[in-house]
Scaffold this motif. Sequence first.
Motif, PDB file in Angstrom:
ATOM      1  N   ARG A   1     -31.787 -10.577   6.223  1.00  0.00           N
ATOM      2  CA  ARG A   1     -30.678 -10.792   6.361  1.00  0.00           C
ATOM      3  C   ARG A   1     -30.455 -10.489   4.411  1.00  0.00           C
ATOM      4  O   ARG A   1     -29.450 -10.879   3.744  1.00  0.00           O
ATOM      5  CB  ARG A   1     -29.918 -12.493   7.010  1.00  0.00           C
ATOM      6  N   HIS A   2     -31.761 -11.777   3.601  1.00  0.00           N
ATOM      7  CA  HIS A   2     -31.380 -11.833   2.373  1.00  0.00           C
ATOM      8  C   HIS A   2     -31.999 -10.725   1.397  1.00  0.00           C
ATOM      9  O   HIS A   2     -31.924 -10.927   0.222  1.00  0.00           O
ATOM     10  CB  HIS A   2     -32.127 -12.734   1.783  1.00  0.00           C
ATOM     11  N   ALA A   3     -32.142  -9.396   1.988  1.00  0.00           N
ATOM     12  CA  ALA A   3     -33.007  -8.483   1.419  1.00  0.00           C
ATOM     13  C   ALA A   3     -32.075  -7.516   1.633  1.00  0.00           C
ATOM     14  O   ALA A   3     -32.836  -6.051   2.190  1.00  0.00           O
ATOM     15  CB  ALA A   3     -34.508  -8.594   1.490  1.00  0.00           C
ATOM     16  N   LYS A   4     -31.029  -6.872   0.941  1.00  0.00           N
ATOM     17  CA  LYS A   4     -30.526  -6.033   2.172  1.00  0.00           C
ATOM     18  C   LYS A   4     -30.155  -5.212   1.022  1.00  0.00           C
ATOM     19  O   LYS A   4     -31.078  -4.408  -0.380  1.00  0.00           O
ATOM     20  CB  LYS A   4     -28.910  -6.319   1.885  1.00  0.00           C
ATOM     21  N   PRO A   5     -30.915  -3.386   1.779  1.00  0.00           N
ATOM     22  CA  PRO A   5     -31.767  -2.199   0.907  1.00  0.00           C
ATOM     23  C   PRO A   5     -30.639  -1.980  -0.075  1.00  0.00           C
ATOM     24  O   PRO A   5     -29.650  -1.819  -0.220  1.00  0.00           O
ATOM     25  CB  PRO A   5     -31.678  -1.266   1.663  1.00  0.00           C
TER      26      PRO A   5
END
Length: 166
Positions: A20-24
């Motif tokens: 959730r904290h590392a959206k592509p």
Amino acid sequence: MRPLILLDVDGPLSPWAAPRHAKPAGYVEHPLRLSRWSRKRLRIWLNPAHGPELLALAGTADAELAWATSWEHRANRQVGSAIGLPLLPVVEFPGPQPAWKFGPVGRFAAGRPPAWFDDDFDLFPAARTAFLDRRAGLPTELIPVDAHTGLPDEHFGHLQAWLSGL
């Protein structure tokens, strides 16, 4: 026969397994309502560049885009429009799917060469092998997508090379 480009939503177009904290990069969050009767919302990430890229590749190769997703017709209403795709044909998956999507996709693509983006080809290896065996002699490209990353540029290059080789 026109080639097909088959699209799954969860994994390829929406990288559901990404943290959730590392959206592509390039993806935008879209809150979607699951039904008109429910207040529950689903948040998915979609990359608005994917629609134009897919349309360009399909146009260059005179290929037809179609949905091969459990979203079925909802993909047109809730996903395609968000990334700039027109209404697309839909592979329908009636009833329980003991061998996942392979049977309905095989019937939908009968006699046509498909390139298929999905993140779950390994769920039913025997069904995958049977699907490919039934299509022997007909170009068929299964393009596995990592559900953590969605469709990176390399996948579009892979699709373009495959379509060019037809």
